[in-house]
Design a protein around this motif. Structure first.
Motif, mmCIF file in Angstrom:
data_model
loop_
_atom_site.group_PDB
_atom_site.id
_atom_site.type_symbol
_atom_site.label_atom_id
_atom_site.label_comp_id
_atom_site.label_asym_id
_atom_site.label_seq_id
_atom_site.Cartn_x
_atom_site.Cartn_y
_atom_site.Cartn_z
ATOM 1 N N LYS A 99 0.816 -1.227 0.000
ATOM 2 C CA LYS A 99 0.000 0.000 0.000
ATOM 3 C C LYS A 99 0.846 1.271 0.000
ATOM 4 C CE LYS A 99 -3.635 -2.620 0.202
ATOM 5 N NZ LYS A 99 -2.968 -3.946 0.160
ATOM 6 N N THR A 100 2.020 1.227 -0.636
ATOM 7 C CA THR A 100 2.849 2.417 -0.797
ATOM 8 C C THR A 100 2.789 2.881 -2.245
ATOM 9 O OG1 THR A 100 4.847 1.131 -1.316
ATOM 10 C CG2 THR A 100 4.425 1.646 1.014
ATOM 11 N N THR A 101 3.364 4.043 -2.521
ATOM 12 C CA THR A 101 3.437 4.549 -3.888
ATOM 13 C C THR A 101 4.881 4.894 -4.236
ATOM 14 O OG1 THR A 101 3.034 6.833 -3.186
ATOM 15 C CG2 THR A 101 1.101 5.519 -3.811
ATOM 16 N N SER A 102 5.181 4.857 -5.522
ATOM 17 C CA SER A 102 6.498 5.254 -6.029
ATOM 18 C C SER A 102 6.285 6.188 -7.208
ATOM 19 C CB SER A 102 7.300 4.025 -6.473
ATOM 20 O OG SER A 102 7.488 3.119 -5.408
ATOM 21 N N LEU A 103 7.175 7.150 -7.361
ATOM 22 C CA LEU A 103 7.023 8.151 -8.415
ATOM 23 C C LEU A 103 7.615 7.651 -9.732
ATOM 24 C CD1 LEU A 103 5.911 11.048 -8.760
ATOM 25 C CD2 LEU A 103 8.252 11.862 -8.478
ATOM 26 N N LEU A 104 6.787 7.696 -10.772
ATOM 27 C CA LEU A 104 7.182 7.294 -12.115
ATOM 28 C C LEU A 104 6.898 8.447 -13.063
ATOM 29 C CD1 LEU A 104 8.146 5.038 -14.071
ATOM 30 C CD2 LEU A 104 5.775 4.223 -14.141
ATOM 31 N N TRP A 105 7.531 8.472 -14.196
ATOM 32 C CA TRP A 105 7.309 9.543 -15.172
ATOM 33 C C TRP A 105 7.366 8.973 -16.583
ATOM 34 C CZ3 TRP A 105 11.856 10.308 -18.090
ATOM 35 C CH2 TRP A 105 13.015 9.773 -17.515
ATOM 36 N N TYR A 119 3.346 5.058 -21.764
ATOM 37 C CA TYR A 119 2.831 4.858 -20.409
ATOM 38 C C TYR A 119 2.739 3.373 -20.081
ATOM 39 C CZ TYR A 119 -0.593 4.471 -16.656
ATOM 40 O OH TYR A 119 -1.244 4.137 -15.494
ATOM 41 N N GLU A 120 2.179 2.598 -20.987
ATOM 42 C CA GLU A 120 2.045 1.158 -20.774
ATOM 43 C C GLU A 120 3.416 0.508 -20.629
ATOM 44 O OE1 GLU A 120 -1.857 -0.641 -21.500
ATOM 45 O OE2 GLU A 120 -0.930 0.418 -19.823
ATOM 46 N N ARG A 121 4.358 0.960 -21.437
ATOM 47 C CA ARG A 121 5.724 0.426 -21.367
ATOM 48 C C ARG A 121 6.364 0.745 -20.016
ATOM 49 N NH1 ARG A 121 8.992 4.183 -24.485
ATOM 50 N NH2 ARG A 121 8.948 5.223 -22.459
ATOM 51 N N ASP A 122 6.214 1.978 -19.561
ATOM 52 C CA ASP A 122 6.827 2.397 -18.304
ATOM 53 C C ASP A 122 6.219 1.680 -17.104
ATOM 54 O OD1 ASP A 122 8.668 4.123 -19.418
ATOM 55 O OD2 ASP A 122 7.377 5.880 -19.243
ATOM 56 N N THR A 123 4.906 1.583 -17.072
ATOM 57 C CA THR A 123 4.268 0.935 -15.925
ATOM 58 C C THR A 123 4.577 -0.557 -15.895
ATOM 59 O OG1 THR A 123 2.204 0.767 -17.222
ATOM 60 C CG2 THR A 123 2.414 2.627 -15.694
ATOM 61 N N LYS A 124 4.718 -1.171 -17.057
ATOM 62 C CA LYS A 124 5.066 -2.588 -17.102
ATOM 63 C C LYS A 124 6.503 -2.816 -16.654
ATOM 64 C CE LYS A 124 5.213 -6.621 -20.152
ATOM 65 N NZ LYS A 124 4.952 -7.131 -21.542
ATOM 66 N N ALA A 125 7.403 -1.924 -17.080
ATOM 67 C CA ALA A 125 8.823 -2.100 -16.777
ATOM 68 C C ALA A 125 9.190 -1.646 -15.369
ATOM 69 C CB ALA A 125 9.666 -1.341 -17.798
ATOM 70 N N HIS A 126 8.521 -0.606 -14.865
ATOM 71 C CA HIS A 126 8.941 0.003 -13.602
ATOM 72 C C HIS A 126 7.860 0.049 -12.525
ATOM 73 C CE1 HIS A 126 12.447 1.353 -15.875
ATOM 74 N NE2 HIS A 126 11.625 1.888 -16.766
ATOM 75 N N GLY A 127 6.642 -0.309 -12.873
ATOM 76 C CA GLY A 127 5.535 -0.144 -11.933
ATOM 77 C C GLY A 127 5.617 -0.965 -10.670
ATOM 78 N N VAL A 132 10.764 5.583 -3.013
ATOM 79 C CA VAL A 132 10.232 6.902 -3.365
ATOM 80 C C VAL A 132 10.183 7.055 -4.884
ATOM 81 C CG1 VAL A 132 10.612 9.381 -3.217
ATOM 82 C CG2 VAL A 132 11.057 7.950 -1.232
ATOM 83 N N LEU A 133 11.245 6.616 -5.554
ATOM 84 C CA LEU A 133 11.295 6.621 -7.012
ATOM 85 C C LEU A 133 11.262 5.193 -7.520
ATOM 86 C CD1 LEU A 133 14.165 9.219 -7.609
ATOM 87 C CD2 LEU A 133 11.701 9.636 -7.693
ATOM 88 N N THR A 134 10.721 5.010 -8.729
ATOM 89 C CA THR A 134 10.765 3.691 -9.352
ATOM 90 C C THR A 134 12.150 3.466 -9.953
ATOM 91 O OG1 THR A 134 10.079 4.485 -11.535
ATOM 92 C CG2 THR A 134 8.325 3.908 -9.976
ATOM 93 N N SER A 135 12.344 2.307 -10.544
ATOM 94 C CA SER A 135 13.624 1.969 -11.156
ATOM 95 C C SER A 135 13.939 2.823 -12.376
ATOM 96 C CB SER A 135 13.641 0.487 -11.553
ATOM 97 O OG SER A 135 12.515 0.162 -12.356
ATOM 98 N N LYS A 136 12.981 3.602 -12.853
ATOM 99 C CA LYS A 136 13.261 4.501 -13.984
ATOM 100 C C LYS A 136 14.127 5.672 -13.550
ATOM 101 C CE LYS A 136 11.191 6.799 -17.980
ATOM 102 N NZ LYS A 136 9.962 7.122 -18.731
#
Length: 220
Positions: A99-105, A119-127, A132-136
């Motif tokens: 139940k946490t969030t991470s920042l993606l762009w 967007y679909e690519r980013d959420t699949k790869a880093h979601g 605090v930040l995603t792997s992106k």
């Protein structure tokens, strides 16, 4: 120093907002929040018919509308105040496990379909990456914050940035949809810095955004 061609420095002597910028940053630092309701009836119906998600459409629309209003794209780059040609949406991804969030762009594209694919690519790869930040990694210099609270609706939402220095991009928060008399509405809260954005600019933004939501066939 080589500067990004998508960033145009502001010449204070020629900038109509120079005095307002000085006043609202040096004398009376001021930010404020405005809450409105957007009619998303046609937009949601059209997206459902095409099997498309609402959230990336929301990201694209907000970013696209800001493109037409210079005051929404004022920011700092290497200590220089200027206007970005285009902003990048930075948004939280929710993790069901803890139940946490991470920042993606996701980089903006003029073509909605291209942005949707990004967007679909980013959420699949880093979601699924936590922190605090995603792997992106760290968002780009022209990134602004945009989010949504899907679990409840609201009439008022206030964002407190605790005096973040030299940050002038607007921040957006949407809420759960509300149905009234056969139509659907989305609460939308916008927090802006008074040094760069006045009520008139918000009027321009809301009118343009609503028009785009009513006529999705023009950009889908």
């Amino acid at each position: 120093m080589t500067r990004d061609m998508n960033f145009v420095p502001i010449v204070m002597e020629n900038w109509p907002r120079a005095q307002m910028f000085y006043y609202y940053t040096q004398i009376a630092p001021t930010s404020y929040t405005v809450d409105v309701r957007m009619n998303v009836t046609v937009l949601r119906q059209t997206l459902k018919q095409r099997g498309l998600k609402f959230f990336p459409a929301y990201l694209w629309l907000i970013t696209k509308v800001m493109q037409g209003i210079d005051e929404f794209r004022v920011g700092m780059e290497d200590g220089v105040l200027g206007i970005w040609e285009q902003l990048t949406p930075a948004y939280p991804v929710f993790h069901q496990d803890d139940k946490t969030t991470s920042l993606l762009w996701t980089e903006f594209e003029e073509d909605f379909s291209a942005f949707y694919e990004n967007y679909e690519r980013d959420t699949k790869a880093h979601g699924d990456s936590h922190g605090v930040l995603t792997s992106k990694g760290i968002p780009l210099s022209n990134a602004y914050i945009i989010s949504c609270i899907p679990w409840f609706t609201f009439q008022s939402f206030s964002l407190h940035n605790h005096g973040i220095k030299d940050y002038y991009f607007p921040s957006f928060e949407a809420g759960q949809f509300v149905k009234e008399e056969g139509e659907e509405f989305m609460p939308l809260s916008v927090t802006v810095h008074h040094a760069t954005i006045d009520g008139y600019h918000l009027k321009q933004f809301f009118e343009s955004l609503q028009e785009s939501m009513i006529h999705p066939e023009e950009w889908l």
